[in-house]
Design a protein around this motif. Structure first.
Motif, PDB file in Angstrom:
ATOM      1  N   SER A 642     -35.728  -8.295 -18.518  1.00  0.00           N
ATOM      2  CA  SER A 642     -34.323  -8.845 -17.960  1.00  0.00           C
ATOM      3  C   SER A 642     -33.880  -9.993 -18.702  1.00  0.00           C
ATOM      4  O   SER A 642     -34.522 -10.752 -18.778  1.00  0.00           O
ATOM      5  N   THR A 662     -34.739  -3.601 -20.219  1.00  0.00           N
ATOM      6  CA  THR A 662     -33.947  -2.882 -19.388  1.00  0.00           C
ATOM      7  C   THR A 662     -32.626  -3.305 -19.072  1.00  0.00           C
ATOM      8  O   THR A 662     -31.733  -2.544 -18.828  1.00  0.00           O
ATOM      9  N   SER A 663     -32.309  -4.579 -18.884  1.00  0.00           N
ATOM     10  CA  SER A 663     -31.113  -4.989 -18.601  1.00  0.00           C
ATOM     11  C   SER A 663     -30.680  -6.112 -19.550  1.00  0.00           C
ATOM     12  O   SER A 663     -31.350  -7.281 -19.619  1.00  0.00           O
ATOM     13  N   ASP A 665     -27.291  -8.702 -19.938  1.00  0.00           N
ATOM     14  CA  ASP A 665     -25.992  -9.217 -19.672  1.00  0.00           C
ATOM     15  C   ASP A 665     -25.598 -10.208 -20.758  1.00  0.00           C
ATOM     16  O   ASP A 665     -26.012 -11.340 -20.654  1.00  0.00           O
ATOM     17  N   SER A 689     -29.098  -0.856 -18.630  1.00  0.00           N
ATOM     18  CA  SER A 689     -27.800  -1.535 -18.300  1.00  0.00           C
ATOM     19  C   SER A 689     -27.419  -2.583 -19.180  1.00  0.00           C
ATOM     20  O   SER A 689     -28.187  -3.623 -19.659  1.00  0.00           O
TER      21      SER A 689
END
Length: 963
Positions: A642, A662-663, A665, A689
């Motif tokens: 993340s 996996t993520s 932002d 994501s």
């Protein structure tokens, strides 16, 4: 046990055969109780009839037949004290010989517990307050002796059963004795009231070897009675009792085995100290808070075997102690100007806070003890270096010295080579020159220098030093320690401390918080694992060399540098570092970490960080969104899953190599361009994501690179300037969630691939809030994408109606692809809509919402139309709708609900009237919550009719009063 059991059994036809001589048994009982208090002499005569009647009653209960015989083990020896003698057993009749032999065998199965009667307490209890009325007369008729045991057995010829029964009865005393060892004296006295057996057990002398009457009233006669009944007591405590002198004299004269005596809070005369010589077994004497003698004469304490003497907080003019075996002596807080000691074996001496003792008196007392090992002279303000010199010469075995609060000592000319513990709290004479004397104590293990106000530097090389304390030393500036065994360092509140150098192989944790002046730190600590330098504001970037590889801390795991505001460029290269905290380092601009095992990093408050490199690190997650000025980022983290870059508005260059990520932002990263996104998707192929909200620099090329992400299921492109979504449709084949909030540059045909071309077949959640799509495009989307489960159309200004009850002509205008809702033939072929949640909050132009059964919205569970100010008509027929929000729909006039499973209905600030609400909820049989606050046409007083219309209601919220 081998004889016929019929002597103790029952005859046929229920006759009781008890062949025991009652008269002899009575005689035996009286004979054995002749030495006791006689309390139970007359009771035993009544006990046997009670037993026989009890046996008869049991026989009757068992049917009185010969097949239900009862074995009875009877012990009529009601002994209250002493051992049973062989002469007592000769008084039993010959027909009870087998019983006596069984009883004799039973007694030999365990060590006997010698019982002592507590009958003395009948008079003693009325005067000793802490005992109270504990021993009342025991009624034998109501409380039988526990030595009488009745045992019903099915087979009278089983000798093992009788033997087991006897063993269980016999072990009771031993087990009871074991349990009573855990009771205090007061509890023992309470236990003595239970029964005869408990009284005997609780009076055992094993429990009364320590006679403790601390802070309780006891008279001299009562104490004398106690001493007579327990002459083998070894310890007595009469501290805080009245007349301690008389009680102490009684203890000395009556208890020949007395070893420990504690007394205080009173006055002791000279005769007491004279009588000490007659108490030959005394080993420990404690006198606390007492006046010794009449205040004028010298008190002499002489004893051959005394090992421990504590005279604490006592008042005496002069004391002389001549105890050849004494090893421990305490005169702490006693007010005596003179003390003479003749104790050649004394090893521990405590004269702390003896303010009246002069320097000469202390010197004479201590130097007379050549074997002294421990000396506490704290708060003796008159002690000088000359006295310490004499002590060093006379007491060559001295290992522990507490000279705290002695302002006249400096130790400059004192050499105490055998010391292991040295405490010098608040010694104003201790300076840097004193360190030479301390360094000569090569055996020193513990050194405490708290509140030494004139101490400026400490430089020691002590091979055995383990613990050092330096707290509140206001002028202390330099610390230099070299000790391979050093394991604990406490340095606190030393505002002038600037330099620290430590060499140790045993130190594992170092805490130096709030050392504002600390600039230089040199460590050679091969076992150091944790370092806390919080709020060391003067530390410079050179500190990084100390904690990097080759800096002297090879196994360092945790480093805290919070609020070190002078750090600007931080660079660590360490294979052992696991946790790093740089919170509040506001001047930090550059960060470089090469720590492959680093798992935790904190950058809270590093709002000026511009460049950061994590290559490589063992981080699993990282949040860089708190660094708004970050422009360059390099990450190599093989385990990271993340990464949050939210808020890095000036980030323009990012190299991210995280194969397990996996993520990601990257919200509000306005400078993030297509090339950076392409490189990231290539090096992080398992991203699921991806959030690119407010990333206006991302274009079609960047979106085309999403084909490298086969696992991508969540994509947020809100607040971007996208015009064409075709790269998304082509690259994200397995996308489930697509957010396009406020994408105002999308044309009305941008979403046609969704409902005409079958793009994104797995898409189930779509957010088009605050968009500019026209009414027709929205209708086509809702009609064509029947796999959507979550749709958000909040703030869509071009949306006028949500009418799914259009006729076939209207549907043909929308598109013949969908067919007619009113046509039974076509509707039967239409698939069910999967829509579950529909949000149309704040749509100012929507006027009508109609969802009939033909719309096939069988899964719709939540509908939110709040803040739609022009909404006038709502007509819903949804069999699984649970939640409906129409709050602040000021124009609402028509409300029709065919929703049998609706549980929550919100109508705040609506102009709808009561009758319309009652009609609407008439068929909502599961409605539980109704909110009609701030509805001007609905009166709180009419809620009873609403409850009548819908009996399932549990909560009604109104603006005036709850009902």
């Amino acid at each position: 046990m081998d004889s016929d059991d019929s002597e103790l059994g029952l005859g046929g036809a229920g006759e009781l055969g008890l062949q025991i001589s009652v008269e002899n048994a009575k005689g035996k009982d009286k004979n054995e109780n002749s030495d006791s208090d006689g309390e139970f002499d007359d009771k035993s005569e009544d006990l046997l009839p009670w037993m026989i009647n009890d046996v008869r009653s049991r026989c009757v209960d068992n049917g009185g037949s010969g097949s239900h015989e009862v074995k009875m083990d009877v012990n009529l020896n009601l002994r209250l004290s002493g051992e049973p003698s062989s002469s007592n057993s000769s008084n039993i009749a010959t027909e009870t010989e087998n019983f006596d032999r069984f009883d004799h065998d039973m007694q030999n199965k365990r060590p006997k517990v010698h019982s002592f009667s507590l009958d003395w307490v009948t008079n003693f209890e009325t005067e000793i307050h802490y005992l109270g009325p504990l021993h009342e007369e025991v009624d034998d008729e109501n409380l039988p002796d526990s030595s009488v045991t009745l045992d019903n057995a099915e087979n009278k010829n089983d000798p093992l059963q009788m033997e087991d029964s006897g063993v269980r009865m016999d072990l009771t005393d031993d087990l009871l004795h074991m349990v009573f060892t855990f009771l205090e004296h007061m509890d023992l006295c309470r236990a003595a009231r239970v029964c005869r057996q408990w009284r005997d057990a609780s009076s055992h002398e094993d429990f009364w070897r320590y006679l403790n009457f601390e802070n309780h009233y006891i008279s001299v006669q009562q104490f004398e009675d106690m001493c007579q009944r327990y002459p083998n007591a070894t310890s007595v405590n009469v501290y805080g009792t009245p007349t301690i002198h008389l009680l102490a004299m009684k203890a000395l004269s009556s208890l020949r085995n007395l070893e420990v005596l504690t007394l205080g809070k009173g006055q002791l005369g000279e005769t007491f100290f004279q009588a000490l010589t007659d108490c030959h077994m005394l080993k420990s004497l404690t006198i606390d808070d007492a006046s010794l003698g009449n205040g004028n004469q010298e008190i002499v304490i002489y004893h051959d075997r005394l090992h421990d003497l504590q005279i604490v907080k006592c008042r005496v003019i002069r004391i002389s102690i001549r105890c050849p075996q004494l090893e421990t002596l305490s005169l702490k807080r006693s007010s005596m100007p003179h003390a003479f000691l003749n104790c050649p074996l004394l090893r521990e001496l405590d004269i702390a806070s003896c303010h009246k003792l002069s320097d000469a008196a202390i010197r004479a007392a201590t130097t007379s003890c050549p074997l002294l090992e421990s000396l506490d002279m704290s708060n003796c303000s008159c002690v000088s270096d000359e006295t310490l010199q004499e002590i060093a010469r006379a007491c060559r075995h001295l290992r522990i010295l507490d000279a705290s609060y002695c302002p006249n000592i400096s130790l400059e000319s004192v050499r105490l080579q055998m010391l292991t513990v040295l405490k010098l709290h608040s010694c104003e004479g201790i300076t840097s020159a004193s360190m030479l004397a301390i360094a000569s104590s090569y055996m020193l293990e513990v050194l405490e220098l708290d509140n030494c106000g004139l101490l400026a530097s400490v430089s020691l090389e002590l091979p055995r030093l383990k613990n050092i304390r330096l707290v509140h030393c206001r002028k202390f500036a330099d610390l230099n320690l070299r000790s391979t065994l050093l394991s604990s360092i406490t340095v606190s509140n030393c505002p002038s401390l600037q330099r620290i150098s430590i060499i140790s192989n045993a130190l594992k944790k170092l805490v130096l918080r709030k050392q504002e002046s600390l600039k230089t730190l040199a460590l050679q600590c091969h076992s150091l694992q944790e370092v806390d330098l919080t709020e060391c504001e003067s530390l410079t970037d050179s500190i990084c060399e100390v904690f990097s590889s080759g800096g002297g801390c090879p196994v360092l795991r945790s480093l805290v540098l919070d609020s070190c505001e002078s750090l600007t460029t931080v660079s660590f290269e360490s294979t052992s570092l696991v946790s790093l905290s740089l919170g509040g380092c506001r001047a930090l601009t550059s960060l470089e970490l090469k720590c492959p095992n680093l798992e935790h990093v904190s950058l809270d408050g590093c709002d000026h960080l511009q460049t950061a490199s994590f290559s490589p690190v063992g981080l699993r997650s990282l949040n860089m969104g708190i660094c708004p000025k970050l422009s360059e980022l390099h990450i190599e983290a093989p385990l990271m899953v993340s990464l949050e870059l939210k808020g890095c508005g000036v980030l323009s260059e990012a190299s991210i190599y995280c194969p397990l990520l996996t993520s990601l932002d990257a919200s509000f990263c306005s400078q993030l361009k297509d090339d950076c996104l392409s490189a990231t998707t290539s090096s992080c192929p398992v991203i699921e994501s991806l959030v690119l909200m407010s990333c206006p620099s991302v274009g079609p090329d960047g979106l085309s690179s999403l084909h490298c992400l086969p696992n991508l299921i969540f994509l947020d492109l809100s607040y971007t300037f996208l015009v064409n979504l075709q790269p998304v449709f082509d690259s994200c084949l397995y996308l489930k969630v697509l957010k396009l909030q406020a994408c105002k540059y999308l044309s009305d045909t941008s979403l046609e691939p969704l409902y005409k071309g079958g793009a994104l077949p797995a898409l189930c959640e779509l957010d088009l809030s605050y968009g500019t799509l026209c009414q027709l495009a929205i209708e086509e989307l809702l009609a064509g994408c029947k796999n959507l489960t979550h749709v958000s159309l909040n703030g869509c200004v071009n949306m006028h109606d949500l009418d799914w009850g259009l006729n076939s002509d209207r549907l043909s205008e929308v598109g013949t692809f969908y067919g007619s809702f009113d046509s039974s033939s076509s509707s039967s072929l239409e698939p069910n809509r999967l829509l579950q949640i529909l949000n149309c909050v704040g749509c100012p132009n929507i006027k009508k919402v109609v969802i009939p059964p033909t719309a096939r919205c069988f899964d719709l569970s939540s509908l939110n139309l709040s803040l739609s100010s022009n909404l006038k008509e709502v007509d819903l027929s949804c069999c699984n709708l649970f939640f409906l929000n129409l709050s602040n729909c000021n124009s609402l006039e028509i409300l029709k609900l065919d929703c049998p499973r609706l549980t929550s209905l919100f109508l705040q600030s609506c102009n709808i009237d009561e009758e319309t609400v009652e009609t609407a909820i008439l068929h909502c049989n599961m409605l539980e919550t109704l909110d009609v606050r701030f509805c001007p046409k609905i009166s709180p007083l009419s809620m009873s009719t609403v409850r009548t219309a819908c009996p399932s209601l549990k909560r009604i919220f109104t603006s005036l009063a709850p009902t």
